[in-house]
Design a protein around this motif. Structure first.
Motif, PDB file in Angstrom:
ATOM      1  N   LYS A   1       0.862  -1.174   0.000  1.00 28.10           N
ATOM      2  CA  LYS A   1       0.000   0.000   0.000  1.00 28.10           C
ATOM      3  C   LYS A   1       0.902   1.228   0.000  1.00 28.10           C
ATOM      4  CE  LYS A   1      -3.909  -2.039   2.493  1.00 28.10           C
ATOM      5  NZ  LYS A   1      -4.830  -1.897   3.655  1.00 28.10           N
TER       6      LYS A   1
ATOM      7  N   ILE B   1      -1.645  -0.850  -4.116  1.00 31.64           N
ATOM      8  CA  ILE B   1      -2.927  -0.338  -3.625  1.00 31.64           C
ATOM      9  C   ILE B   1      -2.725   1.088  -3.140  1.00 31.64           C
ATOM     10  CG2 ILE B   1      -4.809  -0.652  -1.981  1.00 31.64           C
ATOM     11  CD1 ILE B   1      -3.971  -3.609  -1.774  1.00 31.64           C
TER      12      ILE B   1
ATOM     13  N   CYS C   1      -4.629  -9.307  -3.522  1.00 29.46           N
ATOM     14  CA  CYS C   1      -3.523  -8.694  -4.257  1.00 29.46           C
ATOM     15  C   CYS C   1      -2.185  -9.307  -3.866  1.00 29.46           C
ATOM     16  CB  CYS C   1      -3.485  -7.187  -3.997  1.00 29.46           C
ATOM     17  SG  CYS C   1      -4.790  -6.275  -4.845  1.00 29.46           S
TER      18      CYS C   1
ATOM     19  N   THR D   1      -8.600   2.806  -4.407  1.00 26.46           N
ATOM     20  CA  THR D   1      -9.797   2.875  -3.573  1.00 26.46           C
ATOM     21  C   THR D   1     -10.060   4.329  -3.174  1.00 26.46           C
ATOM     22  OG1 THR D   1      -8.529   2.526  -1.530  1.00 26.46           O
ATOM     23  CG2 THR D   1      -9.328   0.566  -2.677  1.00 26.46           C
TER      24      THR D   1
ATOM     25  N   LYS E   1     -13.225  -6.801   1.504  1.00 26.63           N
ATOM     26  CA  LYS E   1     -11.820  -6.724   1.102  1.00 26.63           C
ATOM     27  C   LYS E   1     -11.421  -7.869   0.170  1.00 26.63           C
ATOM     28  CE  LYS E   1     -10.255  -4.119   5.146  1.00 26.63           C
ATOM     29  NZ  LYS E   1      -9.924  -2.929   4.351  1.00 26.63           N
TER      30      LYS E   1
ATOM     31  N   GLU F   1      -8.739  -6.510  -2.270  1.00 26.44           N
ATOM     32  CA  GLU F   1      -7.536  -6.059  -1.567  1.00 26.44           C
ATOM     33  C   GLU F   1      -6.756  -7.230  -0.975  1.00 26.44           C
ATOM     34  OE1 GLU F   1      -6.474  -3.301   2.314  1.00 26.44           O
ATOM     35  OE2 GLU F   1      -8.084  -2.659   0.966  1.00 26.44           O
ATOM     36  N   ASP F   2      -7.463  -8.159  -0.342  1.00 29.30           N
ATOM     37  CA  ASP F   2      -6.785  -9.286   0.312  1.00 29.30           C
ATOM     38  C   ASP F   2      -6.172 -10.266  -0.691  1.00 29.30           C
ATOM     39  OD1 ASP F   2      -7.432  -8.248   2.743  1.00 29.30           O
ATOM     40  OD2 ASP F   2      -9.153  -9.561   3.096  1.00 29.30           O
TER      41      ASP F   2
ATOM     42  N   LEU G   1      -4.773  -1.099  -7.653  1.00 25.99           N
ATOM     43  CA  LEU G   1      -6.105  -1.063  -7.066  1.00 25.99           C
ATOM     44  C   LEU G   1      -6.260   0.305  -6.395  1.00 25.99           C
ATOM     45  CD1 LEU G   1      -8.804  -2.264  -6.220  1.00 25.99           C
ATOM     46  CD2 LEU G   1      -7.656  -3.333  -4.250  1.00 25.99           C
TER      47      LEU G   1
END
Length: 336
Positions: free
Chosen positions: A3, A134, A128, A25, A122, A125-126, A23
């Protein structure tokens, strides 16, 4: 799945560093689109290697299949998927499987535009992998808008005076799409000008107002404790047909801000400490510096009491002549 901040992402893209999956968000769709356009500039795909789809209407199976296919006569393929928050469960899980092992020659940009949903679900996200990036695009806070405006004006070769920066934000607000539109208009308005500094008059002219029509003139006069100017401007607004309640609200907002500043000043705070405690923006430092000329806390409280009484009277139609009521409030607020 690293991230990274928007700042770090911008630095990486300036260096031409690309990841196989992004990604994005958060609720700030405008900046996501800006970054997606920047990525497109870097990849420079032809029509055979560029796809832009909306998750609410695309065939996610075909998109995933395409993402897993090598590009045609190009170093990379670029796929942009907008509104990933609209994906149904099965489609989101299928996309999540791809994110676990993405193809290096594909650059997949996923824009998830529902911050609340992203916190609860998620799935993407989880899934990736470490190769994915992210970044959260939260809406810019008030103290971040100024630098954003200055940066976008600088790209067009302009700088802006502090007072003009305040006015632009007060007129347009925090919507980046609207702000970008006004910046485009300003750059066209000043295109042939040798002076590349944006001033208040330029902003007023660009949005179709004259200097005398500055919608924040009354607020500025009250905050500057200029009683005569405030009286004149309030009367002008009323004569021009503005509702008395609207004029009263302008004065009320100023009185509340002045009370916060005055109380903190009387408590011994100055400079940046006062600015932060009062909830003022960086470009409002001039107000903190003027705390000494503002009415006392007691006077401001009396004025606010009168404002409340007058507001109730206006709304119940029991008030007398509006101009007399407004004049009385200004005289009470800015009494010597």
């Amino acid at each position: 799945m690293p991230k990274i901040t928007f700042t770090q992402l911008s630095k990486d893209l300036k260096k031409g560093v690309l990841a196989p999956v992004y990604l994005f968000t958060g609720d700030d769709v405008y900046r996501k689109r800006e970054v997606a356009d920047k990525i497109k500039e870097i990849v420079n795909p032809d029509d055979f290697n560029f796809v832009k789809e909306d998750a609410s209407s695309c065939n996610i199976g075909e998109l995933i299949s395409l993402a897993g296919t090598a590009p045609v006569f190009n170093a990379k393929r670029l796929i942009v998927l907008n509104n990933a928050d609209k994906l149904k469960k099965a489609a989101a899980e299928a996309l999540a499987s791809y994110l676990e092992n993405p193809l290096e020659t594909t650059c997949l940009v996923i824009m998830h535009n529902d911050a609340k949903k992203a916190k609860k679900d998620k799935t993407l996200e989880d899934s990736c992998s470490e190769a994915c990036v992210i970044t959260a695009f939260d809406e810019l806070k008030s103290n971040q808008l100024g630098p954003w405006i200055e940066e976008h004006l600088a790209v067009k070769g302009f700088k802006i005076e502090p007072e003009a920066l305040i006015l632009l934000q007060e007129i347009v607000g925090s919507d980046l799409v609207a702000l970008n539109t006004e910046i485009e208009k300003l750059s066209l308005y000043l295109l042939d000008s040798e002076d590349k500094t944006v001033r208040q008059a330029d902003i007023l002219a660009s949005v179709g107002l004259s200097k005398e029509e500055n919608p924040f003139a009354l607020s500025n006069a009250v905050l500057d404790c200029n009683r005569q100017e405030a009286l004149k401007l309030a009367q002008k607004l009323l004569d021009g047909g503005e509702e008395p309640v609207s004029v009263l609200n302008k004065i009320s907002a100023c009185a509340l801000k002045m009370l916060r500043i005055k109380r903190l000043s009387e408590a011994g705070l100055t400079g940046p400490a006062l600015l932060q405690a009062a909830g003022l923006l960086p470009w409002e430092s001039r107000l903190a510096a003027k705390a000494y000329i503002m009415p006392s806390s007691a006077s401001l409280c009396r004025a606010l009491d009168k404002i409340i009484e007058t507001d109730m009277a206006f709304k119940s139609s029991s008030a007398g002549e509006p101009s007399i009521q407004i004049k009385g409030i200004i005289l009470t607020l800015l009494s010597k």
